[in-house]
Write an enzyme that holds these catalytic residues in place. Sequence first.
Site, PDB file in Angstrom:
ATOM      1  N   GLU A  33      45.230  41.879  48.892  1.00 17.94           N
ATOM      2  CA  GLU A  33      44.718  41.567  47.551  1.00 17.94           C
ATOM      3  C   GLU A  33      43.383  40.826  47.663  1.00 17.94           C
ATOM      4  OE1 GLU A  33      45.321  42.225  44.246  1.00 17.94           O
ATOM      5  OE2 GLU A  33      43.609  40.909  43.922  1.00 17.94           O
ATOM      6  N   ARG A 107      52.075  40.138  30.933  1.00 19.53           N
ATOM      7  CA  ARG A 107      51.690  40.676  32.240  1.00 19.53           C
ATOM      8  C   ARG A 107      51.961  39.661  33.355  1.00 19.53           C
ATOM      9  NH1 ARG A 107      47.455  40.980  35.782  1.00 19.53           N
ATOM     10  NH2 ARG A 107      47.119  43.023  36.726  1.00 19.53           N
ATOM     11  N   TYR A 220      52.963  42.373  19.090  1.00 25.01           N
ATOM     12  CA  TYR A 220      54.411  42.327  19.353  1.00 25.01           C
ATOM     13  C   TYR A 220      54.744  40.997  20.014  1.00 25.01           C
ATOM     14  CZ  TYR A 220      52.452  44.297  23.724  1.00 25.01           C
ATOM     15  OH  TYR A 220      51.681  44.556  24.819  1.00 25.01           O
ATOM     16  N   ASP A 296      46.009  52.738  38.023  1.00 25.80           N
ATOM     17  CA  ASP A 296      44.658  52.874  37.464  1.00 25.80           C
ATOM     18  C   ASP A 296      43.648  53.401  38.489  1.00 25.80           C
ATOM     19  OD1 ASP A 296      45.599  51.946  35.076  1.00 25.80           O
ATOM     20  OD2 ASP A 296      44.481  50.065  35.075  1.00 25.80           O
TER      21      ASP A 296
END
Length: 395
Positions: A33, A107, A220, A296
């Site tokens: 990462e 997330r 939401y 993605d």
Amino acid sequence: MQGLSIAIVGAGIGGLTAALSFARQGHSVTLIERRPGFSEVGAGLQLSPNASRILIGLGLAPALRRVATAPDRVVVRGISSGRPIGGVALGAYMQQRYGAPYWVVHRADLQTILLDAVRSEASIRIVTGRKVEQVRNAPDHAHIVWTSSNGSQESITADVVIGADGIWSKVRQAIGDTAPPRFHGYVAWRATVERRLVPQELDGNETGLWLGARGHVVHYPILSGNLVNVVAIEKAREPVEGWSAPGRAEDLLVHYRSAAPALRELLGMPREWLRWSLFRHPIKRLAQGRIALLGDAAHPVLPFLAQGAALAIEDAATLAALFKGDGQDVAQALAAYERHRLERVTRIQAEGRRNGRIYHSGALVAFGRDKIMQWIGPESMSNRYDWIYGFRTPE
Ligand SMILES: Cc1cc2nc3c(=O)[nH]c(=O)nc-3n(C[C@H](O)[C@H](O)[C@H](O)COP(=O)(O)OP(=O)(O)OC[C@H]3O[C@@H](n4cnc5c(N)ncnc54)[C@H](O)[C@@H]3O)c2cc1C
């Protein structure tokens, strides 16, 4: 094909799910990462049954149930009139039809749950603060070069490299796709509001979807129902940079000046708005040699079908499933991955673009759209997407 070395570039939702899935098949994983740590970035993500089923299969249901919300329905309204146009059945209907819930989560919550599970696997090594610069195929391995935060370069080899490095993927270039994604003409604004402050008529256990010709708004409840996630889509000439460009509420309210009072009240509440731009990128390939792409990196989708995170999760589970058992080699497994995924992800990309056109249609088309939505009814609105929500990972 047990016991391969798998290097995964990018520890977003897709990379973390892939790491966990491969480790559970008996492979050893290096997860690389670029960011130095796992800070809490982003806001709401929707996990439709095609994705929640996979996460439940990975044993994450108890942790997810603590933080996720399962809205009962989507309530669709006209942006200016505020009148309900139609709905989509979620909640108990989805659970019963697809055997898995339609969840919405923060997330950061999903990332934390996946990260905890990844950290508990002895066969996964996580290296942070390393930016992958180059990936190369060789006949019997793949090769990665990364730069550390102190500027030094290192390289490793692996049997397979998976590019889960997001929309601006470096790994995508290694399989011959060097074209940058194109701006789609929309910027998304996101913010959260404390649930107890939200106008009462918008406070139900539901997803609100407001449609207008110049953009749309979705909201939401997240964080066990304590916050409301708000995303507003704005037509824009220029993209903004990154996932978190600051935005001023006054500008958003100008864009939505003719919105219904309850929606304007909601949009006026957040102290902080963050923006990101919507890009499109046609899919060319999903794998080459010993390198594969997912999420993605492979196929950015517009958020108009709420399938970005779900598709990354599906890709990760499919890829790992194809590396289960004996009898295939890496090239065969990656060719099978491309066969399994290419048509589906291309279709979902196209469906997202189509939804955008329908959401933002002008008055005449919108009139017909609203009539059809009322005529179809909430359950049939869900059933149109059986082909998305009914997805099963290959055995
Ligand atoms: C910071 C951030 C915030 C987001 N916020 C939202 C949101 O609020 N709402 C929403 O709908 N979607 C959001 N998204 C997008 C959403 O997470 C994805 O569309 C979806 O989950 C698919 O995820 P992915 O794993 O394919 O890619 P991503 O989630 O983009 O993850 C890619 C990962 O790869 C890492 N990476 C990139 N390049 C390199 C490199 N060269 N070397 C090593 N690592 C690299 C990135 O740091 C990132 O962690 C966000 C993404 C990010 C990265």
